[in-house]
Motif scaffolding. Structure first.
Motif, PDB file in Angstrom:
ATOM      1  N   ALA A   9       0.826  -1.206   0.000  1.00  0.00           N
ATOM      2  CA  ALA A   9       0.000   0.000   0.000  1.00  0.00           C
ATOM      3  C   ALA A   9       0.862   1.258   0.000  1.00  0.00           C
ATOM      4  O   ALA A   9       0.602   2.211  -0.752  1.00  0.00           O
ATOM      5  N   ALA A  41      -8.146  -1.770  -4.656  1.00  0.00           N
ATOM      6  CA  ALA A  41      -8.182  -1.000  -3.405  1.00  0.00           C
ATOM      7  C   ALA A  41      -7.066   0.036  -3.357  1.00  0.00           C
ATOM      8  O   ALA A  41      -7.275   1.181  -2.945  1.00  0.00           O
ATOM      9  N   VAL A  94      -7.912   2.910  -5.578  1.00  0.00           N
ATOM     10  CA  VAL A  94      -8.925   3.766  -4.949  1.00  0.00           C
ATOM     11  C   VAL A  94      -8.269   4.722  -3.960  1.00  0.00           C
ATOM     12  O   VAL A  94      -8.608   5.916  -3.902  1.00  0.00           O
ATOM     13  N   GLY A  95      -7.323   4.231  -3.179  1.00  0.00           N
ATOM     14  CA  GLY A  95      -6.618   5.092  -2.234  1.00  0.00           C
ATOM     15  C   GLY A  95      -5.848   6.199  -2.931  1.00  0.00           C
ATOM     16  O   GLY A  95      -5.911   7.373  -2.531  1.00  0.00           O
ATOM     17  N   THR A 134      -6.305   0.506   1.296  1.00  0.00           N
ATOM     18  CA  THR A 134      -6.833   1.738   0.705  1.00  0.00           C
ATOM     19  C   THR A 134      -6.407   2.954   1.525  1.00  0.00           C
ATOM     20  O   THR A 134      -5.974   3.971   0.983  1.00  0.00           O
ATOM     21  N   SER A 157      -2.555   3.524   1.271  1.00  0.00           N
ATOM     22  CA  SER A 157      -2.234   4.021  -0.053  1.00  0.00           C
ATOM     23  C   SER A 157      -2.644   5.484  -0.197  1.00  0.00           C
ATOM     24  O   SER A 157      -1.893   6.302  -0.738  1.00  0.00           O
ATOM     25  N   GLY A 158      -3.831   5.818   0.294  1.00  0.00           N
ATOM     26  CA  GLY A 158      -4.318   7.189   0.188  1.00  0.00           C
ATOM     27  C   GLY A 158      -3.485   8.176   0.979  1.00  0.00           C
ATOM     28  O   GLY A 158      -3.116   9.242   0.477  1.00  0.00           O
TER      29      GLY A 158
END
Length: 265
Positions: A10, A46, A49-50, A223, A226-227
């Protein structure tokens, strides 16, 4: 996957999605260079998305202005600089969509080897260094012409080659066209939004077809990590290149590429 692998993948995705060092290369290499199992399509979606959430939140004001002006232009209200920038993002996305759909299977089956990644890192790293050193100018993303946008869009299609880096090749093209570092990076980040949406959509189709059991907790954690890492990366990357430039990333690419050549040649 264990939680260490979830965290590493991530954070690597969040950082390398926007740094000019190739996120696909790093995500391909992690399982190759370790005993970790493949993370699977659900986790890939996922992570995207992040990253998408991060860039949308970071550029929320610009995106709001672009959306408002773009909608007004469709209603006959004229085209201002924000509407034009929205059109440029759309037009620059078309080449990578066409090439990606046409050659998706070939790229996934035949271009994921460490040697191809090594050559991509080195060749396009040298181009990035040259563009940053010799050709950067003072133009902003609001001063792009249709020709400029088509050139950057065509360059973005090359990012389908693992090791190229989507952000790296679009920043390289923008610098070669006389944009300043921050403007080149900002336009590259805006271009990432439709690309991530489309890539995530394709992966979601594959995920539906797999119909496997999903570890939702791992997806949520992936997610979020990563975000957060992507948001911090965008913020500090823009500040970093303002002071120092692209050369440290060029050096990293060359070293990683040389190491892969030494391992797999």
């Amino acid at each position: 996957m264990d939680w260490l692998q979830v965290a590493v993948l991530a954070i690597v995705q969040g950082l390398t999605e926007f740094l000019p060092v190739s996120s696909s290369a790093h995500l391909i290499l992690l399982p190759v260079l370790s005993d970790a199992q493949d993370q699977g399509l659900a986790f890939d979606v996922a992570l995207h998305v992040g990253s998408l959430a991060a860039v949308v939140i970071y550029f929320r004001q610009e995106l709001w202005r672009m959306t408002r002006s773009f909608s007004a232009s469709l209603a006959g209200g004229g085209v201002d600089q924000d509407a034009r920038l929205a059109w440029w993002v759309i037009l620059a996305t078309i080449p990578v969509c066409v090439v990606g759909l046409a050659f998706k299977d070939f790229i996934e089956a035949g271009m994921r080897s460490p040697l191809i990644i090594a050559f991509g890192l080195i060749v396009f790293g040298v181009l990035l260094g040259y563009a940053d050193w010799k050709h950067r100018g003072t133009r902003s993303e609001y001063q792009l012409s249709l020709r400029d946008v088509l050139v950057i869009g065509a360059a973005q299609a090359l990012a389908l080659i693992p090791g190229t880096s989507r952000s790296g090749i679009t920043i390289t093209a923008a610098l070669m066209l006389g944009m300043n570092r921050e403007a080149a990076a900002r336009f590259s980040f805006l271009l990432s939004i439709p690309v991530i949406v489309l890539a995530g959509g394709l992966e979601s189709v594959g995920l539906v077809r797999e119909a496997r059991e999903v570890d939702w907790l791992a997806l949520l954690v992936g997610t979020a990590l990563s975000g957060v890492s992507a948001y911090l990366c965008i913020h500090y990357f823009l500040a970093f290149i303002r002071r120092i430039g692209m050369q440290p990333f060029v050096v990293y690419r060359l070293l990683l590429g040389a190491w892969l050549l030494w391992l797999y040649w």
